[in-house]
Write an enzyme that holds these catalytic residues in place. Structure first.
Site, short mmCIF file in Angstrom:
data_model
loop_
_atom_site.label_atom_id
_atom_site.label_comp_id
_atom_site.label_asym_id
_atom_site.label_seq_id
_atom_site.Cartn_x
_atom_site.Cartn_y
_atom_site.Cartn_z
N ARG A 87 56.77 -14.80 41.62
CA ARG A 87 57.84 -14.91 40.77
C ARG A 87 59.37 -14.82 41.55
O ARG A 87 59.18 -14.72 42.85
CB ARG A 87 57.61 -13.72 39.85
CG ARG A 87 56.44 -13.63 38.90
CD ARG A 87 56.22 -12.25 38.38
NE ARG A 87 55.80 -11.23 39.16
CZ ARG A 87 55.36 -10.28 38.96
NH1 ARG A 87 55.82 -9.70 37.57
NH2 ARG A 87 54.96 -9.34 39.67
N LYS A 97 59.22 -7.56 42.94
CA LYS A 97 58.16 -6.44 43.36
C LYS A 97 59.00 -5.46 44.32
O LYS A 97 60.07 -5.95 44.95
CB LYS A 97 57.10 -7.07 44.03
CG LYS A 97 56.17 -7.63 42.92
CD LYS A 97 55.53 -6.62 41.81
CE LYS A 97 54.88 -5.64 42.33
NZ LYS A 97 54.45 -4.77 41.44
N HIS A 134 57.99 1.48 41.60
CA HIS A 134 56.49 2.34 41.52
C HIS A 134 56.18 3.08 42.96
O HIS A 134 55.31 3.19 43.48
CB HIS A 134 55.37 1.12 41.39
CG HIS A 134 55.47 0.21 40.28
ND1 HIS A 134 54.99 0.53 39.04
CD2 HIS A 134 55.61 -1.28 40.18
CE1 HIS A 134 55.07 -0.35 38.10
NE2 HIS A 134 55.41 -1.49 38.85
#
Length: 366
Positions: free
Chosen positions: A15, A73, A94
């Site tokens: 991506r 990410k 995250h």
């Protein structure tokens, strides 16, 4: 403002943070956009499309030199050297599962804004939702693939055939991931059970799917019975910002039939299956414990990068535009961004992240 779009370097992460049309919206508003060379090539966006959109094609270091860096990410360890004070980083973080990254961001004074914790007044997670939808839809497909004999599976066709039962797909968690997984699994002809602890959500799922699924309250006994009978278990548990609780225990997995499959979509937040102790990659996506195939890829939507990039840009672009006006102005325009700020001024500013990492929580003062 100078906005940077580095190329993603996580294993098989195809991506890119912005499509060319997203870049065009920013350059037309007068912003300078630095896109790393070949950042979009893996999902079908060549450099020339970005140039036509007004971007400057640059090196990784130049893209990271921007005031606002937009990614997909979490930064990888080799990228930590780009961190510096006054950098705004907008990406999936995250941090609950990444203490070293949190430490590096704090040490360098980065303002780190996580897509996954931006939460609106209704409690929805608008920047996580499209990737959760994609990961949920992919999960039954992945489970079906690893049920095949040559993948080490039981040799079960997920839909069955006339006179032969369909596979039993057990989905743990009835949120966005679980609902998307149920749609696909039902469409593939599976027998589907969904477990959740929210009675209102179970009632909604029952209204939506009717007799096509079985809804169950996720108390340990019911969860154990469901997992034991499953051919595919899909982990879809989410606590925004915090580590996912380990609700599927080792004992439950030990009682599954050898050759069955677990797909833990919650792995980004540490995973909700006790026997999954590490994330895997698209290069080496599975490992086996107790005869059960465990799939724990932490960037599942990266395998459908073009669809995922378009879906991500659709929801993130309004927030990028807001942030391009400065953090204070962005918080006034988009107050839900406040919950997205995980780290600021060298401190953790999100309560759930602080709890997960066992660090001090400092409420945002902006």
């Amino acid at each position: 403002m100078k906005i940077g779009v580095p190329k993603e370097i996580k294993t098989y992460e195809n991506r890119v943070a912005l499509t060319p049309s997203g870049v065009a919206a920013l350059t037309q508003a007068g912003h300078q956009v630095l896109v790393e060379t070949s950042a979009g090539s893996a999902c079908g966006y060549p450099d020339e499309q970005y140039r036509r959109a007004g971007a400057q094609m640059t090196t990784a270091a130049e893209a990271w030199s921007a005031d606002l860096v937009v990614k997909v990410k979490e930064p990888q360890p080799v990228e930590y050297g780009y961190f510096r004070p006054n950098l705004m980083l907008f990406t999936y973080l995250h941090l609950a599962a990444a203490p070293d990254l949190a430490d590096a961001l704090m040490a360098e004074g980065v303002t780190a804004i996580g897509y996954e914790t931006v939460q609106d007044a209704e409690g929805r997670l608008p920047l996580l939702a499209p990737m959760s939808e994609i990961a949920g839809r992919l999960a039954p497909q992945l489970g079906a693939q690893y049920l095949e004999n040559h993948q080490g599976g039981l040799g079960i066709l997920i839909s069955g055939v006339p006179g032969v039962p369909a596979a039993h797909v057990v989905i743990v968690g009835g949120g966005t991931v679980g609902t998307a997984a149920a749609k696909m699994a039902v469409g593939m002809g599976a027998r589907v059970s969904i477990l959740d602890i929210n009675p209102n959500r179970l009632a909604w799922l029952d209204d939506v799917f009717g007799s096509r699924i079985q809804t169950l309250w996720a108390h340990p006994a019911a969860l154990g019975d469901a997992v034991r009978s499953a051919d595919i278990v899909i982990g879809a548990v989410l606590v925004p910002g915090d580590r996912a609780p380990k609700v599927v225990t080792t004992e439950m997995v030990q009682q599954m039939t050898a050759g069955s499959v677990i797909v833990d979509v919650a792995i980004d937040q540490g995973g909700c299956v006790e026997t999954i102790d590490r994330a895997t990659t698209h290069e080496n996506p599975t490992y086996t414990r107790f005869g059960v195939t465990h799939y724990a890829v932490a960037n599942i939507p990266g395998s459908v990068a073009r669809t995922a990039t378009q879906a991500l840009t659709n929801v993130t672009l309004p927030y990028v535009i807001a942030l391009s006006r400065g953090l204070t102005g962005a918080l006034q325009e988009r107050p839900e961004l406040r919950s997205g700020i995980n780290i600021a001024d060298g401190r953790i500013t999100h309560a759930a992240v602080a709890k997960a990492l066992d660090r001090a929580y400092h409420p945002l003062t902006l």
